[in-house]
Design a protein around this motif. Structure first.
Motif, PDB file in Angstrom:
ATOM      1  N   UNK B 148       6.763  -8.826  10.502  1.00 48.93           N
ATOM      2  CA  UNK B 148       5.966  -7.506  10.324  1.00 48.93           C
ATOM      3  C   UNK B 148       6.672  -6.340  10.749  1.00 48.93           C
ATOM      4  N   UNK B 153       8.498  -2.925   9.651  1.00 45.15           N
ATOM      5  CA  UNK B 153       8.425  -1.704  10.419  1.00 45.15           C
ATOM      6  C   UNK B 153       6.692  -1.406  10.153  1.00 45.15           C
ATOM      7  N   UNK B 154       5.898  -2.489   9.822  1.00 45.50           N
ATOM      8  CA  UNK B 154       4.352  -2.338  10.338  1.00 45.50           C
ATOM      9  C   UNK B 154       4.049  -1.879  11.788  1.00 45.50           C
ATOM     10  N   UNK B 155       2.875  -1.137  11.429  1.00 47.59           N
ATOM     11  CA  UNK B 155       2.643  -0.403  13.193  1.00 47.59           C
ATOM     12  C   UNK B 155       1.728  -1.487  13.474  1.00 47.59           C
TER      13      UNK B 155
END
Lengths: 489, 156
Positions: B148, B153-155
């Motif tokens: 992820x 590119x999940x923060x």
């Protein structure tokens, strides 16, 4: 045609789907729901291809646990239990799994070709539909609530109404008036599908299984004779063809689905057999019949989904949600607007079915070992994936709170016997039904008879009523029959 | 009378009726369409409330008339099971707060470990299996972070 990347993703999806399918307690619906967030960053072609792999893989792999543990990995494998486990008890688990694999491959592949041939024809026919027909179609789609309601139709309908109500949250589609947003701007765009999906099929399922103390006992044996013999294939040829036809047709009918297809096919195989008494005691035809039918239903179920935006069963309702997440609305226009996606879907399905054949025959032993994975490793992982998957939707913690809310609500609903499938169906089809209903009424200057004066919408509404009423009539008829038989005896 | 109120279907029927009433009342505040537009923002919620009201009555009556009712007996509920359930929900909330505070890795390992014990594994730090659970928590955290955080590119 489909690229190498897509094929690789189908293969990965297939492997994950097979793992989900083989584990009792995890359903195909849950698998597709939990893996959906992983496809957000992918192109629609790759994302849908991955989920189709999960779908086909999980429907097939349910048979492995049905044969080895006597618990179907998915509801679609219920009928495989009947003869699969007796065969495994005789030390012939390999033979049973081999036949399940080959039958699934044949059924699944044949149904894809039916899909390729029929879907464009249905889509062309549906191009002439206007708002009244689309409203009737959405209502018709909601009629599958009858089949995914479990034991009680009223409870299924309540679930459907909950979904329809959730669909009204946010800005009204015609006047843009905000409804049920409780002062939260995040709700202006409505309740998003993914948090609801992961809350109900992820967290709520985990909470429901938290205190489940049942243990799984796997029959330990070396899987021999995985490749079916010519004698077995000859014996099962007719059964597989019949199962494929039944599976494709039943799969394409909204309100049916893979479990019904496999049970029907099993019943027909038994009825047409020269030795019906051997069914239930380890007859190899008892494996070929349900397995060819349940995998054939995957292609069949995609016909109404792709052409009319009507899911054939619970899993395809989730798949419909996946299309929506990728900003694609299935329906007749899909074939004109996204021809590349359609080709990718066809190729992915064919590849997935070949994957079932290869992985099923080569990796059956590996999947059989996975059945013993302890629940205390699976449930926490599902929970974590549900939370992170929801958060990944738009990097917004509000979505996670919504997911947790639906997880807790889902636990209560599950406790009260309310099924989750109809909620999702209502949430997806609600906006389509509402906007087309209002457009139709505006079109007819407020005359509600517009739905009954147009032949297609009238036909769809009549069929919807019949589908919803038929279980009640059937129950009444069976009760009457039983009473008269009791009186005679 | 009280014995009927403990039946699951009767409770569900009443809850459905309350929901129907709430939807109906709140939808009355939506603007009324002008001119010949007979359907407005309130139409669909109202239709849903009618359906829910009818279904609520059907379910409640069915619950009263049934010969084999499913009942809720709070006195027979296992306290341990309820504690586990509440603890699980709290763990989920804490993990979500961890994500919000950008403490994914540490909160994930802790919450996974907690969840492993809540879902049936034995809690004994001296046991070799504890190390296995810890190892599993770390591996899963790293996998999820990689998929992820790095790939999607999940923060986190």
């Amino acid at each position: 045609m489909v690229g190498l990347e897509s094929l690789l993703l189908v293969f990965l999806g297939l492997l994950v789907g097979m793992i989900v399918g083989v584990l009792p307690g995890l359903s195909a619906t849950m698998g597709v729901a939990i893996l959906m967030p992983l496809t957000f960053a992918m192109s629609p072609e790759n994302g849908i291809a991955t989920l189709l792999g999960v779908y086909c893989g999980s429907i097939y792999a349910g048979s492995i646990s049905a044969i080895l543990v006597n618990i179907p990995g998915t509801p679609a494998a219920i009928a495989t239990n009947f003869d699969g486990h007796p065969l495994a008890k005789r030390g012939e688990a390999g033979r049973a799994i081999g036949m399940a694999t080959v039958s699934s491959f044949i059924g699944g592949t044949a149904s894809v070709f039916v899909l390729i041939f029929l879907a464009p024809q249905v889509a062309n026919f549906a191009l002439s539909f206007g708002p009244p027909e689309f409203f009737a179609l959405a209502v018709f789609g909601l009629s599958i609530i009858g089949s995914i309601s479990g034991d009680s139709l009223p409870k299924g309908l309540v679930a459907g109404c909950i979904g329809l109500f959730l669909a009204t949250v946010g800005m009204d589609p015609i006047s843009s008036h905000p409804r049920y947003i409780f002062g939260r701007t995040e709700l202006l765009s409505g309740v998003l599908l993914v948090p609801v999906l992961l809350g109900l099929f992820g967290l709520a399922e985990v909470l429901a299984q938290l205190n489940d103390k049942t243990t799984v006992k796997v029959l330990q044996q070396k899987l021999k004779n995985l490749v079916p013999s010519l004698v077995d294939m000859k014996k099962c040829a007719k059964t597989i063809v019949r199962g494929t036809i039944i599976g494709t047709v039943v799969g394409a009918i909204p309100a049916a689905g893979a479990p019904i297809a496999s049970l029907l096919s099993y019943n027909e195989a038994k009825r047409n057999s020269k030795d019906p008494d051997s069914f239930g005691k380890g007859n190899i035809e008892g494996i070929a019949a349900p397995e060819s039918a349940n995998n054939a239903s995957t292609g069949g179920a995609l016909i109404p989904l792709l052409t009319l935006c009507i899911p054939g069963d619970g899993v395809t309702a989730i798949l419909l949600g996946a299309f929506m997440v990728h900003n694609i609305t299935p329906g007749p226009l899909l074939f004109q607007e996204h021809p590349a996606l359609i080709k990718s879907i066809y190729s992915s399905l064919i590849f997935a079915n070949f994957g079932i054949l290869v992985c099923g025959l080569l990796l059956a032993g590996f999947f059989a070992r996975l059945i013993s994975i302890p629940r205390y490793y699976l449930l926490p992982t599902i929970t974590l994936l549900s939370i992170v998957g929801t958060y990944s939707l738009q990097n917004n913690i509000f979505d996670v709170w919504i997911m947790i809310f639906f997880g807790v609500i889902g636990y209560i609903l599950n406790f009260l016997g309310i099924p989750f499938g109809p909620i999702i169906l209502g949430l997806i089809l609600g906006p389509i039904a509402e906007s087309n209903f209002r457009r139709s009424v505006i079109m007819s200057d407020g005359n509600l008879t517009i739905f009954f004066t147009r032949p297609i919408s009238l036909l769809l509404l009549v069929v919807t009523v019949l589908i919803l009423v038929s279980p009640v009539l059937k129950k009444h008829y069976t009760k009457k029959k039983q009473m008269s038989a009791h009186g005679a005896s | 009378m009280f014995k009927y109120l403990m039946r699951k279907d009767v409770i569900l029927g009443f809850l459905t009726l309350i929901a129907a009433l709430w939807i109906y009342v709140t939808s009355n505040h939506f603007p009324i369409p002008l001119g010949n537009k007979v359907v407005g923002p309130a139409t669909f919620p109202k239709v849903i409330s009618y359906f829910l009201a009818v279904l609520g009555v059907i379910i409640a009556i069915g619950g009263i008339l049934t010969k084999s009712p499913s009942t809720i007996d709070f006195t027979k509920m296992d306290k341990k099971d309820i504690t586990k359930l509440i603890a699980s929900v709290i763990t989920v909330i804490l993990f979500s707060i961890g994500i919000k505070l950008k403490l994914f890795i540490i909160s994930s390992v802790i919450c996974l470990l907690l969840f492993i014990f809540l879902t049936g594994a034995e809690w004994n730090i001296k046991d070799k299996k504890f190390l296995l659970h810890l190892f599993y928590s770390v591996i899963i955290t790293i996998c999820i972070y990689f998929i992820f955080g790095e790939f999607l590119h999940v923060d986190l």
